[in-house]
Design a protein around this motif. Structure first.
Motif, PDB file in Angstrom:
ATOM      1  N   LEU A 219       0.826  -1.208   0.000  1.00  0.00           N
ATOM      2  CA  LEU A 219       0.000   0.000   0.000  1.00  0.00           C
ATOM      3  C   LEU A 219       0.863   1.261   0.000  1.00  0.00           C
ATOM      4  CD1 LEU A 219      -2.774  -1.065   2.545  1.00  0.00           C
ATOM      5  CD2 LEU A 219      -3.131  -0.525   0.132  1.00  0.00           C
ATOM      6  N   ASP A 220       1.922   1.250   0.818  1.00  0.00           N
ATOM      7  CA  ASP A 220       2.825   2.400   0.868  1.00  0.00           C
ATOM      8  C   ASP A 220       3.514   2.612  -0.482  1.00  0.00           C
ATOM      9  OD1 ASP A 220       2.122   2.660   3.512  1.00  0.00           O
ATOM     10  OD2 ASP A 220       3.987   1.827   4.311  1.00  0.00           O
ATOM     11  N   ALA A 221       3.930   1.510  -1.119  1.00  0.00           N
ATOM     12  CA  ALA A 221       4.602   1.609  -2.416  1.00  0.00           C
ATOM     13  C   ALA A 221       3.650   2.156  -3.476  1.00  0.00           C
ATOM     14  CB  ALA A 221       5.135   0.241  -2.834  1.00  0.00           C
ATOM     15  N   ALA A 222       2.392   1.699  -3.436  1.00  0.00           N
ATOM     16  CA  ALA A 222       1.403   2.194  -4.398  1.00  0.00           C
ATOM     17  C   ALA A 222       1.172   3.693  -4.212  1.00  0.00           C
ATOM     18  CB  ALA A 222       0.090   1.433  -4.241  1.00  0.00           C
ATOM     19  N   LEU A 223       1.090   4.142  -2.956  1.00  0.00           N
ATOM     20  CA  LEU A 223       0.884   5.569  -2.686  1.00  0.00           C
ATOM     21  C   LEU A 223       2.079   6.386  -3.163  1.00  0.00           C
ATOM     22  CD1 LEU A 223      -0.710   7.895  -1.452  1.00  0.00           C
ATOM     23  CD2 LEU A 223       0.357   7.347   0.761  1.00  0.00           C
ATOM     24  N   ALA A 224       3.285   5.911  -2.882  1.00  0.00           N
ATOM     25  CA  ALA A 224       4.485   6.640  -3.304  1.00  0.00           C
ATOM     26  C   ALA A 224       4.525   6.794  -4.821  1.00  0.00           C
ATOM     27  CB  ALA A 224       5.731   5.919  -2.806  1.00  0.00           C
ATOM     28  N   HIS A 225       4.177   5.734  -5.533  1.00  0.00           N
ATOM     29  CA  HIS A 225       4.203   5.818  -6.995  1.00  0.00           C
ATOM     30  C   HIS A 225       3.069   6.700  -7.506  1.00  0.00           C
ATOM     31  CE1 HIS A 225       5.265   4.619 -11.042  1.00  0.00           C
ATOM     32  NE2 HIS A 225       3.986   4.390 -11.288  1.00  0.00           N
ATOM     33  N   ALA A 226       1.911   6.624  -6.863  1.00  0.00           N
ATOM     34  CA  ALA A 226       0.777   7.461  -7.284  1.00  0.00           C
ATOM     35  C   ALA A 226       1.119   8.937  -7.153  1.00  0.00           C
ATOM     36  CB  ALA A 226      -0.456   7.108  -6.458  1.00  0.00           C
ATOM     37  N   VAL A 227       1.774   9.304  -6.066  1.00  0.00           N
ATOM     38  CA  VAL A 227       2.166  10.702  -5.862  1.00  0.00           C
ATOM     39  C   VAL A 227       3.212  11.116  -6.890  1.00  0.00           C
ATOM     40  CG1 VAL A 227       3.292  12.301  -4.277  1.00  0.00           C
ATOM     41  CG2 VAL A 227       1.584  10.689  -3.417  1.00  0.00           C
ATOM     42  N   GLN A 228       4.212  10.250  -7.090  1.00  0.00           N
ATOM     43  CA  GLN A 228       5.288  10.562  -8.032  1.00  0.00           C
ATOM     44  C   GLN A 228       4.755  10.688  -9.464  1.00  0.00           C
ATOM     45  OE1 GLN A 228       8.306   7.538  -8.294  1.00  0.00           O
ATOM     46  NE2 GLN A 228       9.792   8.895  -9.273  1.00  0.00           N
ATOM     47  N   ALA A 229       3.793   9.809  -9.817  1.00  0.00           N
ATOM     48  CA  ALA A 229       3.254   9.813 -11.181  1.00  0.00           C
ATOM     49  C   ALA A 229       2.129  10.822 -11.368  1.00  0.00           C
ATOM     50  CB  ALA A 229       2.761   8.407 -11.531  1.00  0.00           C
ATOM     51  N   ARG A 230       1.828  11.592 -10.315  1.00  0.00           N
ATOM     52  CA  ARG A 230       0.752  12.590 -10.367  1.00  0.00           C
ATOM     53  C   ARG A 230      -0.573  11.964 -10.787  1.00  0.00           C
ATOM     54  NH1 ARG A 230       3.071  18.104 -10.859  1.00  0.00           N
ATOM     55  NH2 ARG A 230       5.332  17.865 -10.718  1.00  0.00           N
ATOM     56  N   THR A 231      -0.872  10.842 -10.148  1.00  0.00           N
ATOM     57  CA  THR A 231      -2.127  10.137 -10.397  1.00  0.00           C
ATOM     58  C   THR A 231      -3.293  10.968  -9.870  1.00  0.00           C
ATOM     59  OG1 THR A 231      -0.946   8.056 -10.157  1.00  0.00           O
ATOM     60  CG2 THR A 231      -3.323   7.950  -9.971  1.00  0.00           C
ATOM     61  N   PRO A 232      -4.480  10.853 -10.467  1.00  0.00           N
ATOM     62  CA  PRO A 232      -5.649  11.604  -9.966  1.00  0.00           C
ATOM     63  C   PRO A 232      -5.834  11.455  -8.456  1.00  0.00           C
ATOM     64  CG  PRO A 232      -6.185  10.573 -12.041  1.00  0.00           C
ATOM     65  CD  PRO A 232      -4.806  10.109 -11.694  1.00  0.00           C
ATOM     66  N   GLN A 233      -6.274  12.533  -7.836  1.00  0.00           N
ATOM     67  CA  GLN A 233      -6.407  12.583  -6.386  1.00  0.00           C
ATOM     68  C   GLN A 233      -7.338  11.506  -5.846  1.00  0.00           C
ATOM     69  OE1 GLN A 233      -4.643  14.564  -4.379  1.00  0.00           O
ATOM     70  NE2 GLN A 233      -5.575  13.563  -2.584  1.00  0.00           N
ATOM     71  N   ALA A 234      -8.279  11.043  -6.657  1.00  0.00           N
ATOM     72  CA  ALA A 234      -9.235  10.037  -6.182  1.00  0.00           C
ATOM     73  C   ALA A 234      -8.521   8.770  -5.727  1.00  0.00           C
ATOM     74  CB  ALA A 234     -10.236   9.711  -7.290  1.00  0.00           C
ATOM     75  N   LEU A 235      -7.504   8.341  -6.463  1.00  0.00           N
ATOM     76  CA  LEU A 235      -6.775   7.130  -6.065  1.00  0.00           C
ATOM     77  C   LEU A 235      -5.941   7.390  -4.818  1.00  0.00           C
ATOM     78  CD1 LEU A 235      -5.869   4.231  -6.451  1.00  0.00           C
ATOM     79  CD2 LEU A 235      -4.093   5.052  -8.026  1.00  0.00           C
ATOM     80  N   ILE A 236      -5.288   8.542  -4.765  1.00  0.00           N
ATOM     81  CA  ILE A 236      -4.478   8.862  -3.587  1.00  0.00           C
ATOM     82  C   ILE A 236      -5.359   8.881  -2.342  1.00  0.00           C
ATOM     83  CG2 ILE A 236      -3.090  10.673  -2.505  1.00  0.00           C
ATOM     84  CD1 ILE A 236      -2.090  11.414  -5.302  1.00  0.00           C
ATOM     85  N   SER A 237      -6.540   9.462  -2.444  1.00  0.00           N
ATOM     86  CA  SER A 237      -7.461   9.503  -1.304  1.00  0.00           C
ATOM     87  C   SER A 237      -7.906   8.101  -0.905  1.00  0.00           C
ATOM     88  CB  SER A 237      -8.688  10.349  -1.660  1.00  0.00           C
ATOM     89  OG  SER A 237      -8.315  11.682  -1.936  1.00  0.00           O
ATOM     90  N   GLU A 238      -8.179   7.259  -1.907  1.00  0.00           N
ATOM     91  CA  GLU A 238      -8.608   5.892  -1.607  1.00  0.00           C
ATOM     92  C   GLU A 238      -7.497   5.106  -0.922  1.00  0.00           C
ATOM     93  OE1 GLU A 238     -10.958   2.173  -3.751  1.00  0.00           O
ATOM     94  OE2 GLU A 238     -10.229   3.854  -4.961  1.00  0.00           O
TER      95      GLU A 238
END
Length: 255
Positions: A219-238
């Motif tokens: 989960l931590d790795a997914a969040l780190a990559h989501a932030v780095q890749a500027r993924t839509p905020q909806a995924l970061i919030s989830e």
């Protein structure tokens, strides 16, 4: 105890013999895979905990003791004790070798499907394997399928692979795509918002294989990559709602 070892010898020896002869004749012996897995994995587990050695020593000790009491002459009970142990050991070695060979063949079939860009063939190989799949050995097929998933059938194959040991946060040793399956799913969030949550086991979608929930590290790795890749905020919030921690909140990290 001797009767138990004899029964095991008959069972294991029969399975090994049938598999060896059938394989030598070029026949598909996959119907024996579950039996071979029981022999290989149970045997290795028993060896690692010492039970198998204790039983073997008892049976062999009985044979030696009886041989000595008989004036160093063989009889049926002595021959049976020695033969049973030999059969069990030989069958376990055959089962371990068969597991390695079949896992390798399965990996080759998956790699061939990836190299041919054949999603249907990859799904067939993934869904058709119940034993000796080896999904944990190489994440390449999962990375490729996550990057190319386009149907419910692909989701089912992904779920099957994860349920049989595929790793979400590992890089392939041969695939040109150097991402992990998690990174590939996060990168596709903008075009398929179901894929990343499903891969992480936090999806509310319930018509696919149930996927084991991701670990804290995943989960931590997914969040780190989501932030780095500027993924839509909806995924970061989830991810945050499901327990993923930003770097500043993880033990041993500093701002």
């Amino acid at each position: 105890m001797l009767a138990l070892v004899c029964a095991l010898a008959v069972y294991a020896g029969s399975v090994a013999l049938l598999d060896g002869v059938g394989s030598a004749l070029g026949r598909d012996m996959s119907m024996l895979d579950k039996h071979l897995a029981v022999i290989a994995f149970a045997g290795l587990a028993a060896l690692s905990h010492g039970e198998a050695l204790w039983v073997a020593l008892c049976v062999l000790g009985f044979g030696v003791y009886r041989w000595y009491r008989n004036g160093r002459r063989m009889d049926a009970a002595i021959a049976l004790s020695f033969t049973s142990i030999a059969l069990v050991v030989a069958s376990m070695l055959h089962a371990v070798d068969a597991a390695e060979r079949r896992t390798g063949l399965h990996a080759q079939a998956l790699a061939a499907a990836v190299n041919q860009g054949d999603r249907q063939r990859l799904r067939e190989v993934a869904l058709g394997c119940e034993v000796f799949c080896g999904f944990a050995r190489d994440s390449g097929p999962l990375v490729w399928l996550v990057g190319n998933a386009a149907s419910d059938a692909d989701f089912n194959a992904i779920g099957a692979m994860l349920n049989r040991g595929a790793l979400r946060n590992a890089r392939s040793g041969w695939l040109p795509d150097r991402r992990t399956p998690l990174e590939a799913a996060v990168d596709r969030y903008a075009t398929d918002s179901n894929l990343a949550p499903y891969l992480l086991g936090i999806s509310r979608v319930n018509f696919h294989f149930t996927v084991p929930r991701a670990s804290q590290v995943e989960l931590d790795a997914a969040l780190a990559h989501a932030v780095q890749a500027r993924t839509p905020q909806a995924l970061i919030s989830e991810l945050l709602q499901n327990g993923a921690r930003p770097p500043a909140a993880r033990p041993g990290t500093v701002d």
